[in-house]
Design a protein around this motif. Sequence first.
Motif, PDB file in Angstrom:
ATOM      1  N   PHE A 331       0.846  -1.193   0.000  1.00  0.00           N
ATOM      2  CA  PHE A 331       0.000   0.000   0.000  1.00  0.00           C
ATOM      3  C   PHE A 331       0.883   1.245   0.000  1.00  0.00           C
ATOM      4  CE2 PHE A 331      -2.372   3.355   2.141  1.00  0.00           C
ATOM      5  CZ  PHE A 331      -3.568   3.338   1.441  1.00  0.00           C
ATOM      6  N   GLU A 337      -3.724   5.950   6.526  1.00  0.00           N
ATOM      7  CA  GLU A 337      -4.488   5.741   5.293  1.00  0.00           C
ATOM      8  C   GLU A 337      -4.702   4.257   5.034  1.00  0.00           C
ATOM      9  OE1 GLU A 337      -2.936   9.719   2.880  1.00  0.00           O
ATOM     10  OE2 GLU A 337      -1.971   7.767   2.574  1.00  0.00           O
ATOM     11  N   ALA A 338      -3.716   3.433   5.379  1.00  0.00           N
ATOM     12  CA  ALA A 338      -3.901   1.984   5.254  1.00  0.00           C
ATOM     13  C   ALA A 338      -4.997   1.493   6.188  1.00  0.00           C
ATOM     14  CB  ALA A 338      -2.580   1.267   5.540  1.00  0.00           C
ATOM     15  N   GLN A 340      -7.622   3.245   7.139  1.00  0.00           N
ATOM     16  CA  GLN A 340      -8.886   3.649   6.528  1.00  0.00           C
ATOM     17  C   GLN A 340      -9.257   2.736   5.369  1.00  0.00           C
ATOM     18  OE1 GLN A 340      -8.423   7.749   5.477  1.00  0.00           O
ATOM     19  NE2 GLN A 340      -8.462   8.477   7.594  1.00  0.00           N
ATOM     20  N   GLU A 341      -8.265   2.360   4.569  1.00  0.00           N
ATOM     21  CA  GLU A 341      -8.531   1.477   3.438  1.00  0.00           C
ATOM     22  C   GLU A 341      -9.002   0.103   3.900  1.00  0.00           C
ATOM     23  OE1 GLU A 341      -8.722   0.454  -0.641  1.00  0.00           O
ATOM     24  OE2 GLU A 341      -8.469   2.402   0.359  1.00  0.00           O
ATOM     25  N   ALA A 342      -8.448  -0.387   5.007  1.00  0.00           N
ATOM     26  CA  ALA A 342      -8.774  -1.739   5.467  1.00  0.00           C
ATOM     27  C   ALA A 342     -10.044  -1.786   6.301  1.00  0.00           C
ATOM     28  CB  ALA A 342      -7.603  -2.304   6.276  1.00  0.00           C
ATOM     29  N   TYR A 344     -12.358   1.089   7.203  1.00  0.00           N
ATOM     30  CA  TYR A 344     -13.375   2.127   7.193  1.00  0.00           C
ATOM     31  C   TYR A 344     -14.433   1.932   6.120  1.00  0.00           C
ATOM     32  CZ  TYR A 344     -11.343   5.151  10.738  1.00  0.00           C
ATOM     33  OH  TYR A 344     -10.915   5.675  11.927  1.00  0.00           O
ATOM     34  N   GLY A 345     -14.395   0.810   5.426  1.00  0.00           N
ATOM     35  CA  GLY A 345     -15.413   0.551   4.432  1.00  0.00           C
ATOM     36  C   GLY A 345     -16.594  -0.187   5.038  1.00  0.00           C
ATOM     37  N   GLU A 349     -16.747  -5.398   2.909  1.00  0.00           N
ATOM     38  CA  GLU A 349     -15.623  -4.984   2.064  1.00  0.00           C
ATOM     39  C   GLU A 349     -14.332  -4.783   2.853  1.00  0.00           C
ATOM     40  OE1 GLU A 349     -16.999  -1.475   0.214  1.00  0.00           O
ATOM     41  OE2 GLU A 349     -18.540  -2.480  -0.992  1.00  0.00           O
ATOM     42  N   ARG A 350     -14.375  -4.943   4.159  1.00  0.00           N
ATOM     43  CA  ARG A 350     -13.176  -4.734   4.961  1.00  0.00           C
ATOM     44  C   ARG A 350     -12.188  -5.888   4.788  1.00  0.00           C
ATOM     45  NH1 ARG A 350     -16.669  -3.210  10.344  1.00  0.00           N
ATOM     46  NH2 ARG A 350     -17.556  -1.262   9.546  1.00  0.00           N
ATOM     47  N   ILE A 387      -4.642  -5.738   3.246  1.00  0.00           N
ATOM     48  CA  ILE A 387      -3.986  -4.504   2.831  1.00  0.00           C
ATOM     49  C   ILE A 387      -2.587  -4.556   3.442  1.00  0.00           C
ATOM     50  CG2 ILE A 387      -3.989  -1.998   2.959  1.00  0.00           C
ATOM     51  CD1 ILE A 387      -6.175  -3.090   1.186  1.00  0.00           C
ATOM     52  N   TRP A 389       1.002  -3.110   4.244  1.00  0.00           N
ATOM     53  CA  TRP A 389       1.776  -1.872   4.404  1.00  0.00           C
ATOM     54  C   TRP A 389       3.173  -2.262   4.877  1.00  0.00           C
ATOM     55  CZ3 TRP A 389       4.054   0.930   8.480  1.00  0.00           C
ATOM     56  CH2 TRP A 389       4.333   2.276   8.214  1.00  0.00           C
TER      57      TRP A 389
END
Length: 628
Positions: A331, A337-338, A340-342, A344-345, A349-350, A387, A389
């Motif tokens: 990522f 931000e990683a 949030q991507e993993a 916060y959906g 979808e997480r 995700i 990182w």
Amino acid sequence: MDREIILADFQACTGIDNIAEAIALLELNNWDLVAAINGVIPQENGVLQSELPSAPSGTDRQQSAASSSSSPLLLPSSSSSSSPSSSALCPASSPRQLRMLSFRVEHRQRSVEVVLEESGTVGEIKQILQTELQVPVSKMQLKGWKTGDVSDTTVLRTSGSQNSGLQEALHRSFLLVISHREAQRDYSLNFPEGRTIQEVKRNVSDLTNIPVRHQQWDGWPASATDDSVTLAASGISYPCHHLSVCCRPTSADSQETPEECADVHMLTDSEAEDFEDVCEFGDEADMFVSPTSGSRRCPMMPDNAKNKGDSLLHFTAEFSSRYGEVHPLFFIGSLEEAFQEAFYGRARERKLLSVYLHHDNSVLANVFCSQVMSAESVVSCLCHNFITWAWDVSTEANKSSLLTMCSRHFGSTVAQRVRSFETDRFPLLLIVMGKRTSCEVSHIIQGNTTVDELMMKLMSAMDTFKTQQQDHAREEDEREAREQVKREQDEAYRLSLEADRKKREAQRKEEACRSLQEQMRKEEEQEREAVRLSLEQTLPAEPKEDSKEPISRLRVRTPSGDFLERRFLGSCRLQMLFHYMASKGFPLEQYKLLTTFPRRNITQLDPLCTFLEAKLFPQETLFLEPKD
């Protein structure tokens, strides 16, 4: 017809040796053999490979090719990277004494068609090629015939013994029946005898998706130890030879010896990279490369980098250059931000978050990156479910920055535990699961973990995460269902209020319209009354019965059946009659006055005309009608 037979027939008829190109041409014609052949070499008749005898003699092959085809067939030829190569078109039999021979000469990226009479010489071909390719005749060497180097004075006519051998050499090709053991499929492929074993393996790689370096063959003769030799020199059976191929076990990749790697014939850049990947860890001791060796040109990540995105781009590029392009998708962005991507959906979808911590000074770094992190199973699992990182902790500044981020996102306990790991324990892989409000580090995987152990821990974390994800998804669905009901209720209430508002607005508009119409009606009545009074005042006084002047007595019947009677002086004008009728509520704009007999429309007469002139004297009965 089976597609393998179609492919063999198409190669035999067209001479296209590249299997991928042949398959692509057949796909364009929906595997219609005749249409595909006509698309390459338009012809009326041809002999298909599947229709030929299993083992014809050389003479029979020549006679069959001459008697069964009315148009030339393209014959395969060997190629050379340093000199032009030719492939001959064998002409069909013709009643004419002289025949035309067509040659396709390939030089680097160009292909030249040369057509000569059979009485021409090889030197004439070279003269034509010198003009087309700008290659001096003295430096030109044509290859593609079995008889060896042919002199410039050699006649192309096939009746001579030497040229008969040339034609026979150009006709000769091998049918390889290759069995793919894993897929349990057989491929029947035609190759010219000038094709090398390495080229055969590359073509089989296109069909089976097995890289050349991973192919394990059975059936090659013991003398075929060099992949650069041609099929003619390999010792295989003519015209048909049976082989089998499968994918070499993965464990054998790391145990290949340098001698085994040296047999691989590198033809392209991609194969060269694969070759380097295989040979890089040929010796088990070479896996543990000293971190201070000169092979490392730059660190994985700049020291004390402020822009985390640029740092991670540099990390990804350096990781790829060291350990190959097969690695997890890192990522690009900050750790926040990683998160949030993993997390916060939506719940379904997480994904899990994996944090890879690299340390160049660890003896396990090279093995873990090249053997574990680059394993296909690990890469696939991380790319689809995580995700990922990454961060480099080789320097104290970057390590301090990481510990600060760990304390903020994971808590001081996790940060302290990461700090406590010795250098030889790295690399580390942190598996994090959570949701928006909280997260938890479920596993800290150290660098001495094998691929199987890593996959077991990843699968365990995924199972736990899936269970939590299902619970979170169910709670999210219930919450969304409640919110949906509330939204529907709010929408219904809003629509009800809107309907009431529109109803009230319509009522107000209707009342305003009625009020306006009533006001306009009253104003019109007042206007008409004012006009009537004004006209009534302008009327002269009604003359008396005993007046000495001529008097006209008029009797007017209204539409309601009533009668209006009045006397006018005979010298009065008709305008007074019209004013009189308007004062009674019958304006000439709406009504007309008519006589009984003869029938006349008085309203159409000149208003300045007198009663005497209008012949309304001494008396007349009129009736009033509305205008149309």
